[in-house]
Design a protein around this motif. Structure first.
Motif, PDB file in Angstrom:
ATOM      1  N   THR A 114     -30.066 -81.436  50.582  1.00 38.50           N
ATOM      2  CA  THR A 114     -28.695 -81.836  50.879  1.00 38.50           C
ATOM      3  C   THR A 114     -28.226 -82.798  49.795  1.00 38.50           C
ATOM      4  O   THR A 114     -28.907 -83.791  49.497  1.00 38.50           O
ATOM      5  CB  THR A 114     -28.584 -82.469  52.284  1.00 38.50           C
ATOM      6  N   GLY A 115     -27.121 -82.468  49.123  1.00 37.61           N
ATOM      7  CA  GLY A 115     -26.630 -83.309  48.032  1.00 37.61           C
ATOM      8  C   GLY A 115     -27.661 -83.487  46.938  1.00 37.61           C
ATOM      9  O   GLY A 115     -27.775 -84.560  46.345  1.00 37.61           O
ATOM     10  N   SER A 116     -28.425 -82.442  46.645  1.00 38.20           N
ATOM     11  CA  SER A 116     -29.561 -82.567  45.728  1.00 38.20           C
ATOM     12  C   SER A 116     -29.128 -82.615  44.269  1.00 38.20           C
ATOM     13  O   SER A 116     -28.208 -81.918  43.851  1.00 38.20           O
ATOM     14  CB  SER A 116     -30.508 -81.376  45.925  1.00 38.20           C
ATOM     15  N   GLU A 121     -25.885 -82.522  34.976  1.00 38.67           N
ATOM     16  CA  GLU A 121     -25.874 -83.946  34.639  1.00 38.67           C
ATOM     17  C   GLU A 121     -25.011 -84.724  35.608  1.00 38.67           C
ATOM     18  O   GLU A 121     -25.347 -85.823  36.026  1.00 38.67           O
ATOM     19  CB  GLU A 121     -25.364 -84.155  33.208  1.00 38.67           C
ATOM     20  N   SER A 122     -23.875 -84.159  35.984  1.00 45.49           N
ATOM     21  CA  SER A 122     -22.966 -84.866  36.886  1.00 45.49           C
ATOM     22  C   SER A 122     -23.613 -85.106  38.239  1.00 45.49           C
ATOM     23  O   SER A 122     -23.235 -85.994  38.973  1.00 45.49           O
ATOM     24  CB  SER A 122     -21.670 -84.070  37.072  1.00 45.49           C
ATOM     25  N   ALA A 123     -24.630 -84.288  38.554  1.00 40.70           N
ATOM     26  CA  ALA A 123     -25.298 -84.453  39.836  1.00 40.70           C
ATOM     27  C   ALA A 123     -26.080 -85.757  39.901  1.00 40.70           C
ATOM     28  O   ALA A 123     -26.304 -86.286  40.966  1.00 40.70           O
ATOM     29  CB  ALA A 123     -26.232 -83.274  40.104  1.00 40.70           C
ATOM     30  N   MET A 124     -26.493 -86.273  38.750  1.00 38.56           N
ATOM     31  CA  MET A 124     -27.232 -87.521  38.761  1.00 38.56           C
ATOM     32  C   MET A 124     -26.494 -88.626  38.005  1.00 38.56           C
ATOM     33  O   MET A 124     -26.600 -89.794  38.350  1.00 38.56           O
ATOM     34  CB  MET A 124     -28.606 -87.305  38.111  1.00 38.56           C
ATOM     35  N   GLY A 125     -25.731 -88.252  37.010  1.00 32.90           N
ATOM     36  CA  GLY A 125     -25.167 -89.241  36.104  1.00 32.90           C
ATOM     37  C   GLY A 125     -24.259 -90.264  36.752  1.00 32.90           C
ATOM     38  O   GLY A 125     -24.171 -91.393  36.304  1.00 32.90           O
ATOM     39  N   GLU A 126     -23.573 -89.874  37.830  1.00 34.38           N
ATOM     40  CA  GLU A 126     -22.685 -90.836  38.484  1.00 34.38           C
ATOM     41  C   GLU A 126     -23.129 -91.145  39.909  1.00 34.38           C
ATOM     42  O   GLU A 126     -22.363 -91.660  40.699  1.00 34.38           O
ATOM     43  CB  GLU A 126     -21.251 -90.262  38.506  1.00 34.38           C
ATOM     44  N   SER A 127     -24.365 -90.799  40.235  1.00 41.42           N
ATOM     45  CA  SER A 127     -24.797 -90.999  41.614  1.00 41.42           C
ATOM     46  C   SER A 127     -25.344 -92.400  41.877  1.00 41.42           C
ATOM     47  O   SER A 127     -25.747 -92.709  42.974  1.00 41.42           O
ATOM     48  CB  SER A 127     -25.845 -89.964  42.000  1.00 41.42           C
ATOM     49  N   TYR A 128     -25.372 -93.250  40.866  1.00 38.53           N
ATOM     50  CA  TYR A 128     -25.746 -94.635  41.099  1.00 38.53           C
ATOM     51  C   TYR A 128     -24.676 -95.517  40.460  1.00 38.53           C
ATOM     52  O   TYR A 128     -24.201 -95.228  39.365  1.00 38.53           O
ATOM     53  CB  TYR A 128     -27.125 -94.946  40.486  1.00 38.53           C
ATOM     54  N   LYS A 201     -18.704 -80.783  52.349  1.00 40.18           N
ATOM     55  CA  LYS A 201     -17.572 -80.127  51.674  1.00 40.18           C
ATOM     56  C   LYS A 201     -16.807 -81.082  50.774  1.00 40.18           C
ATOM     57  O   LYS A 201     -16.071 -80.652  49.889  1.00 40.18           O
ATOM     58  CB  LYS A 201     -16.605 -79.540  52.712  1.00 40.18           C
ATOM     59  N   ASN A 202     -16.976 -82.389  51.015  1.00 43.13           N
ATOM     60  CA  ASN A 202     -16.215 -83.388  50.268  1.00 43.13           C
ATOM     61  C   ASN A 202     -17.120 -84.265  49.400  1.00 43.13           C
ATOM     62  O   ASN A 202     -16.749 -85.386  49.039  1.00 43.13           O
ATOM     63  CB  ASN A 202     -15.413 -84.257  51.241  1.00 43.13           C
ATOM     64  N   ASP A 203     -18.276 -83.734  49.049  1.00 39.73           N
ATOM     65  CA  ASP A 203     -19.222 -84.462  48.203  1.00 39.73           C
ATOM     66  C   ASP A 203     -18.649 -84.584  46.795  1.00 39.73           C
ATOM     67  O   ASP A 203     -18.355 -83.583  46.149  1.00 39.73           O
ATOM     68  CB  ASP A 203     -20.550 -83.689  48.179  1.00 39.73           C
ATOM     69  N   THR A 204     -18.499 -85.808  46.323  1.00 43.00           N
ATOM     70  CA  THR A 204     -17.987 -86.023  44.962  1.00 43.00           C
ATOM     71  C   THR A 204     -19.109 -86.334  43.973  1.00 43.00           C
ATOM     72  O   THR A 204     -18.880 -86.357  42.765  1.00 43.00           O
ATOM     73  CB  THR A 204     -16.973 -87.188  44.940  1.00 43.00           C
ATOM     74  N   VAL A 205     -20.318 -86.591  44.471  1.00 48.28           N
ATOM     75  CA  VAL A 205     -21.460 -86.871  43.599  1.00 48.28           C
ATOM     76  C   VAL A 205     -22.088 -85.561  43.141  1.00 48.28           C
ATOM     77  O   VAL A 205     -22.295 -85.326  41.951  1.00 48.28           O
ATOM     78  CB  VAL A 205     -22.504 -87.754  44.320  1.00 48.28           C
ATOM     79  N   THR A 206     -22.408 -84.704  44.088  1.00 48.23           N
ATOM     80  CA  THR A 206     -22.858 -83.331  43.809  1.00 48.23           C
ATOM     81  C   THR A 206     -21.837 -82.411  44.480  1.00 48.23           C
ATOM     82  O   THR A 206     -22.003 -82.057  45.647  1.00 48.23           O
ATOM     83  CB  THR A 206     -24.275 -83.079  44.367  1.00 48.23           C
ATOM     84  N   PRO A 207     -20.774 -82.053  43.779  1.00 52.50           N
ATOM     85  CA  PRO A 207     -19.651 -81.329  44.395  1.00 52.50           C
ATOM     86  C   PRO A 207     -20.064 -79.985  44.987  1.00 52.50           C
ATOM     87  O   PRO A 207     -21.164 -79.474  44.711  1.00 52.50           O
ATOM     88  CB  PRO A 207     -18.693 -81.140  43.219  1.00 52.50           C
TER      89      PRO A 207
END
Length: 254
Positions: A114-116, A121-128, A201-207
């Motif tokens: 979930t939200g993996s 890169e965007s999946a991790m680059g802005e997640s912190y 559906k509204n995940d902005t970290v891992t869209p």
């Protein structure tokens, strides 16, 4: 967290219930309490739930990466003498679960992500959140969720303390870079483990397109959406998350 943290050798973990083991892998900024909904629900359904504390800040810097966390998970499973487990991972935890499943497929009955991270890169680059004043950290933390109220003052304080601790920040950046390096797009078609994908559906970290891509690349996967939900579905909509997951496990006879 209602359950007490156990310490056995180098492993710190929460354990509840008896039955088929479900091991939950937290994310880069995710505490064990993020999964209280699962810890309270699944033991009543005949599962043993375990939440190990991942050694995000305790390994040598050169070993602070996704692959070493997967090896740590293998050591934990061996320590508990489990033959097969159900893995559930959010954000970085999902990435660790995917890499572990690639490395040790015989240990994994089924994988739940979930939200993996693990694809973009965007999946991790802005997640912190990066360092800044507390108001900046609060806004960045709120952006992880569809409902900003989920970002409680306590959660914001935890994130603020982490990103302003130099040792933790260096390791956080090292982990994020490691996650980007360990892109799994080419590996996913080779992972035949049944995989349940639950996405906000509204995940902005891992869209949402990241969830769709996982579904397209993983041969035996199903994708489920949760509406009005951001990056941490098990926190924002614990009841719906549990409902989707238990239905999947029952249907697949896990």
């Amino acid at each position: 967290m209602e359950n007490q943290l156990k310490t056995e050798g180098k492993f710190n973990y929460v354990e509840a219930g008896d039955g088929t083991p479900i091991i939950i892998l937290h994310g880069l900024m995710g505490g064990l309490s993020n999964f209280d909904g699962m810890t309270n629900f699944f033991p009543e359904k005949g599962y043993k739930v375990l939440l190990p504390e991942l050694p995000l800040y305790s390994l040598p810097l050169l070993k602070t990466n996704v692959k070493q966390f997967a090896k740590y998970l293998k050591e934990f499973i061996d320590h508990k003498k489990f033959k097969e487990v159900i893995l559930v991972g959010n954000s970085l935890g999902g990435h660790i679960g995917l890499l572990f499943t690639k490395m040790y497929p015989e240990y994994v009955k089924t994988l739940v992500i979930t939200g993996s991270s693990g694809l973009y890169e965007s999946a991790m680059g802005e997640s912190y959140p990066k360092r800044g004043d507390k108001d900046y950290i609060r806004k960045k933390t709120e952006n992880v969720f569809y409902d900003p109220k989920i970002a409680t003052p306590e959660l914001v304080e935890d994130v603020y303390d982490t990103v302003n601790d130099r040792t933790k920040l260096i390791r956080t950046l090292s982990i994020a870079k490691s996650a980007i390096r360990h892109n799994m797009a080419k590996d996913l078609p080779e992972i035949n483990t049944p995989t349940c994908i639950i996405w906000g559906k509204n995940d902005t970290v891992t869209p949402p397109n990241v969830g769709k891509e996982f579904n397209e690349l993983l041969p035996d996967s199903e994708l489920f959406w949760i509406d009005k939900c951001g990056h941490a579905a098990m926190m924002e909509h614990p009841d719906r998350f549990n409902e989707i997951l238990i239905d999947w496990l029952v249907k697949r006879k896990f």
